[in-house]
Design an enzyme around this catalytic site. Structure first.
Site, PDB file in Angstrom:
ATOM      1  CG  ASP A  64      -0.137  -0.494   2.454  1.00 29.06           C
ATOM      2  OD1 ASP A  64       0.963  -0.211   2.572  1.00 29.06           O
ATOM      3  OD2 ASP A  64      -0.887  -0.706   3.415  1.00 29.06           O
ATOM      4  CG  ASN A 133      -8.257  -0.851  12.183  1.00 27.98           C
ATOM      5  OD1 ASN A 133      -7.311  -1.417  11.732  1.00 27.98           O
ATOM      6  ND2 ASN A 133      -8.888   0.129  11.428  1.00 27.98           N
ATOM      7  CG  HIS A 135      -5.460  -1.729   8.894  1.00 29.73           C
ATOM      8  ND1 HIS A 135      -5.600  -0.597   9.227  1.00 29.73           N
ATOM      9  CD2 HIS A 135      -4.133  -2.029   8.881  1.00 29.73           C
ATOM     10  CE1 HIS A 135      -4.475   0.116   9.332  1.00 29.73           C
ATOM     11  NE2 HIS A 135      -3.425  -0.772   9.240  1.00 29.73           N
ATOM     12  CD  GLU A 140      -8.422   1.491   7.911  1.00 31.88           C
ATOM     13  OE1 GLU A 140      -8.263   0.500   8.463  1.00 31.88           O
ATOM     14  OE2 GLU A 140      -8.174   2.655   8.229  1.00 31.88           O
TER      15      GLU A 140
HETATM   16  C1  GLP Z   1      -0.237   0.265   8.569  1.00 29.70           C
HETATM   17  C2  GLP Z   1       0.029  -0.191   7.166  1.00 29.70           C
HETATM   18  C3  GLP Z   1       0.308  -1.635   7.274  1.00 29.70           C
HETATM   19  C4  GLP Z   1       1.225  -1.995   8.506  1.00 29.70           C
HETATM   20  C5  GLP Z   1       0.169  -1.869   9.650  1.00 29.70           C
HETATM   21  C6  GLP Z   1       0.761  -1.893  10.697  1.00 29.70           C
HETATM   22  O1  GLP Z   1      -1.292   1.041   8.444  1.00 29.70           O
HETATM   23  N1  GLP Z   1      -0.751  -0.033   6.081  1.00 29.70           N
HETATM   24  O2  GLP Z   1       1.063  -2.049   6.054  1.00 29.70           O
HETATM   25  O3  GLP Z   1       1.518  -3.280   8.253  1.00 29.70           O
HETATM   26  O4  GLP Z   1      -0.572  -0.722   9.553  1.00 29.70           O
HETATM   27  O5  GLP Z   1       1.552  -1.116  11.450  1.00 29.70           O
HETATM   28  P1  GLP Z   1       2.710  -0.688  12.421  1.00 29.70           P
HETATM   29  O6  GLP Z   1       3.651  -1.914  12.251  1.00 29.70           O
HETATM   30  O7  GLP Z   1       3.277   0.546  12.470  1.00 29.70           O
HETATM   31  O8  GLP Z   1       2.085  -0.943  13.780  1.00 29.70           O
END
Ligand code: GLP
Length: 237
Positions: A64, A133, A135, A140
């Site tokens: 993404d 959440n 995702h 989402e």
């Molecule tokens: C983000 C990204 C994901 C990521 C996830 C966890 O929003 N879109 O690709 O893996 O959420 O993020 P983090 O590792 O900073 O907790």
């Protein structure tokens, strides 16, 4: 992180012997930083010829990126990938693919990204982090398993979670993103979900206890036959 990076290293070794390896599916976020650090340390110990071979054959598609950031914006995922993998390993932007963040038509950009991934054979090994959440990528809730690559609106929770790269201000986090869907994720050959830190303990428990549902996008990973879950003590609670 050592165990997971060791598995990734072995997969990368294996890919070098395949004539048409599927591209890697990569994630961003704080969870991936120590993992990429550990992986880079391992790969830089490879003999030079093998490392050169790896560089020539590297092809990865990120999950993404935000919509509306200019290309190269330090808060964008392109800059993140260059910092954590591209620069230390000597990989160019052609090796590390991401959705185009700076385009007039994000819907067309999402479609083009999906087509590019399909043309490359679809994802082989997919790395995933977990949003607080539930995702994965930027899928989402609510989100079903058939949803493909598309433009999504980000929730307030996700913009708050990801404010760190935007000076801590959720208002500066873009409102939309392009993400691979659960469809592309579930088509990967194998999936590695990495969950670390106490802030993920509650959502991890939910994921382990509940069956698949649109309210918990990561729960659709139960439909895949080759999923690894890598967790640390803090995330286990
Ligand atoms: C983000 C990204 C994901 C990521 C996830 C966890 O929003 N879109 O690709 O893996 O959420 O993020 P983090 O590792 O900073 O907790």
């Amino acid at each position: 992180m050592q165990a997971c990076s060791q598995h990734l290293e072995q997969c990368l070794q294996q890919r070098l012997s395949e004539s048409h390896p599927r591209p890697l599916g990569l994630a961003t976020g704080r969870t991936m930083e120590p993992l990429y650090g550990a992986l880079v340390a391992r790969l830089l110990r490879w003999p030079q010829a093998q490392l050169d071979h790896l560089r020539r054959h590297w092809l990865s598609f990120n999950l993404d990126d935000y919509v509306g950031l200019r290309a190269g914006d330090p808060s964008g995922y392109g800059a993140y990938m260059q910092k954590h993998l591209g620069q230390p390993l000597g990989l160019g932007p052609q090796a590390l693919r991401l959705p185009e963040p700076d385009v007039a038509d994000p819907v067309a950009a999402a479609q083009a990204y999906q087509q590019c991934l399909v043309a490359a054979g679809g994802v082989g090994l997919q790395l995933l982090g977990l949003g607080s959440n539930g995702h994965v990528g930027f899928n989402e809730p609510p989100c079903g398993p058939q949803m493909g690559c598309r433009v999504v609106q980000l929730s307030a929770a996700t913009r708050a979670q990801n404010a760190g790269l935007f000076g801590g201000d959720p208002q500066r986090v873009p409102q939309a993103a392009i993400t691979l869907g659960l469809k592309e994720i579930l088509e990967a050959t194998e999936i590695h979900l990495v969950v670390t830190g106490s802030s993920k303990a509650a959502i991890l428990q939910k994921l382990l206890r509940e069956g698949p549902s649109e309210q918990l996008p990561a729960s659709w990973l139960r439909h895949h036959s080759r999923v690894w879950l890598w967790v640390d003590q803090a995330a286990m609670g």
